[in-house]
Design an enzyme around this catalytic site. Structure first.
Site, short mmCIF file in Angstrom:
data_model
loop_
_atom_site.label_atom_id
_atom_site.label_comp_id
_atom_site.label_asym_id
_atom_site.label_seq_id
_atom_site.Cartn_x
_atom_site.Cartn_y
_atom_site.Cartn_z
N SER A 238 0.79 -1.23 0.00
CA SER A 238 0.00 0.00 0.00
C SER A 238 0.83 1.28 0.00
O SER A 238 0.32 2.34 -0.36
CB SER A 238 -0.93 0.01 1.20
OG SER A 238 -0.20 0.01 2.40
N HIS B 232 -5.41 -4.33 -0.57
CA HIS B 232 -5.38 -3.27 -1.58
C HIS B 232 -5.50 -3.79 -3.01
O HIS B 232 -5.44 -3.00 -3.95
CB HIS B 232 -4.08 -2.45 -1.43
CG HIS B 232 -4.09 -1.63 -0.19
ND1 HIS B 232 -4.61 -0.36 -0.12
CD2 HIS B 232 -3.66 -1.92 1.07
CE1 HIS B 232 -4.50 0.10 1.11
NE2 HIS B 232 -3.92 -0.83 1.86
N LYS C 153 -12.02 -1.28 2.25
CA LYS C 153 -11.37 -0.42 1.25
C LYS C 153 -12.23 -0.39 -0.02
O LYS C 153 -13.20 0.36 -0.06
CB LYS C 153 -9.94 -0.89 1.03
CG LYS C 153 -9.13 -0.85 2.34
CD LYS C 153 -7.68 -1.16 2.13
CE LYS C 153 -6.95 -1.45 3.43
NZ LYS C 153 -6.94 -0.37 4.40
N1 PMP Z 1 -3.97 -5.60 5.62
C1 PMP Z 1 -3.48 -4.63 4.83
C2 PMP Z 1 -2.47 -4.98 3.80
C3 PMP Z 1 -3.92 -3.31 5.00
O1 PMP Z 1 -3.44 -2.33 4.23
C4 PMP Z 1 -4.90 -3.03 5.96
C5 PMP Z 1 -5.48 -1.64 6.15
N2 PMP Z 1 -4.67 -0.64 6.49
C6 PMP Z 1 -5.36 -4.06 6.77
C7 PMP Z 1 -4.90 -5.34 6.56
C8 PMP Z 1 -6.36 -3.82 7.84
O2 PMP Z 1 -7.62 -3.78 7.30
P1 PMP Z 1 -8.81 -3.07 8.09
O3 PMP Z 1 -8.64 -1.62 7.91
O4 PMP Z 1 -10.03 -3.62 7.45
O5 PMP Z 1 -8.69 -3.48 9.52
#
Ligand code: PMP
Length: 395
Positions: free
Chosen positions: A185, A213, A243
């Site tokens: 990300s 992502h 997302k």
């Molecule tokens: N895994 C990845 C690769 C992420 O980028 C994120 C979000 N920042 C998460 C997990 C966590 O997801 P959530 O926001 O739904 O808790």
């Protein structure tokens, strides 16, 4: 407050603030759409993960309201007591269909999901090969499992192969897992899944891809694993519902037995209250929309390409993103934060991301164009970038 806590907090907060590493949170006064209101100011929003604009989609709102009327606002219990509504199982069936797997399990967040899934399968007699740029929730999930964590250089397949070989040959571990983000990300690069899967097959590694992502973005929406045609080769397909899907929650999609195991052994499923009705209904609707048409996905890519081209032509360092994520790498932390602040004053909300989220000296303003942005919004944002970039000597 205990004196020891008081001095700990003061010392550490002062340290962060003096280094420009203290992140200030701006509460939004509007929905998190392509335009947002912050401190009374209308801004072009380039900071959300609402890739497809579904967080404010009327079709999702409609089913969410209907679910509230029928089922109330809370699930009332954890999934294994009596918090499982038919809405949950319908969502899980839909996720499995979307991900081309036998089954799926939903959690309260993507973060939760990584904490749940890794530790349900791996333990102190196991090892995990984890890309050094994996998300914090993967790192924490690995730590929770007590397995030996072996950091692998970012997307370096020689390093992965060598470390996999060493882990197998040392004979110390019962199970070995390889974990990667599908899309990273902070830079927008895609994991080298075909090579990872090949190495995994060679060394009998469990494969785990967190596609937070990539879902909704790659593979015509179905994600990174589908993008590479590897749906039957990846053991754990992790995703978030927060997302591209626009709501909240996380999931694992995989073989029926794996999902059965997670339902009896993953602690957030057993001990934390289930997702509420409105959210589940909205998530299911979002997935149906993605499965029916690639319109939002296509618009996201068009907008991503447009913004990247505009910023690159101005001379910004936008890295090597392979997805709509568009980092604008500034470098030094304080300058990065100043850049983001000036963008804000001029009308663009693009948050600075600095150490420890990214390595020191690689501070960036990360832009997340979405399907909901118009060309006019993007043109305006690019013009503001030009003005601020010249003013601060970045371009
Ligand atoms: N895994 C990845 C690769 C992420 O980028 C994120 C979000 N920042 C998460 C997990 C966590 O997801 P959530 O926001 O739904 O808790």
């Amino acid at each position: 407050m205990a004196k020891v806590l008081d001095s700990f907090l003061k010392e550490n907060l002062d340290d962060l603030k003096s280094k420009g590493l203290f992140n200030v949170i701006d509460p939004l006064q509007s929905a998190n759409g392509p335009m947002i209101k912050v401190s009374g100011k209308q801004l072009i929003n380039l900071s959300s993960n609402n890739y497809l604009g579904l967080a404010t989609d009327n079709r999702l709102k409609e089913v969410a309201l209907k679910a509230i009327e029928e089922f109330g606002v809370g699930a009332g219990a954890v999934r294994t007591i009596n918090g499982t509504l038919e809405l949950h199982t319908a969502l899980e069936d839909k996720i499995a269909e979307f991900k081309h797997t036998e089954a799926a399990i939903a959690y309260q967040s993507g973060f939760n999901c990584n904490m749940a899934a890794i530790s349900a399968v791996m333990d102190k007699n196991d090892a995990i090969l984890s890309d050094e740029l994996n998300h914090a929730s993967i790192i924490d999930g690995c730590r929770l499992s007590k397995a030996k964590i072996i950091r692998v250089k970012h997307s370096d397949m020689d390093d992965l192969r060598a470390k996999a070989k060493e882990a197998v040959e040392c004979g110390l571990y019962n199970k070995i897992m390889v974990i990667t983000d599908g899309v990273f990300s902070m830079d927008g690069d895609i994991a080298k899944l075909p090579e990872i899967v090949q190495i995994a097959e060679e060394f009998d590694l469990i494969t785990y891809v967190d596609d937070a992502h990539g879902s909704g973005v790659l593979g015509k929406g179905a994600g990174t694993v589908k993008h590479f045609g590897l749906s039957d080769k990846v053991d754990f397909q992790i995703g978030t519902l927060s997302k591209a899907i626009g709501v909240v929650g996380g999931y694992v999609a995989g073989k029926k037995e794996l999902i059965e195991w997670l339902k009896v052994r993953s602690r957030p499923f057993l001990f934390s209250t289930a997702l509420p009705p409105a959210d589940i209904a909205a998530c299911k609707k979002a997935i149906e929309i993605l499965m029916e048409s690639t319109e939002l996905h296509d618009r996201l890519w068009e907008n991503g390409d447009y913004l990247k081209k505009g910023l690159k032509e101005l001379g910004f360092n936008i890295g090597d993103s392979e997805t709509p994520i568009t980092p604008c790498i500034i470098g030094e932390e304080k300058l990065t934060q100043q850049f983001s602040r000036r963008l804000f004053e001029e009308g663009v909300y693009a948050k600075s991301i600095v150490f420890p989220t990214v390595p020191q000296g690689t501070g960036r303003v990360r832009n997340m164009p979405t399907a909901a942005h118009t060309k006019e919004m993007l043109d305006q944002a690019i013009a503001i970038y030009e003005r601020v970039g010249k003013e601060l000597g970045v371009i």
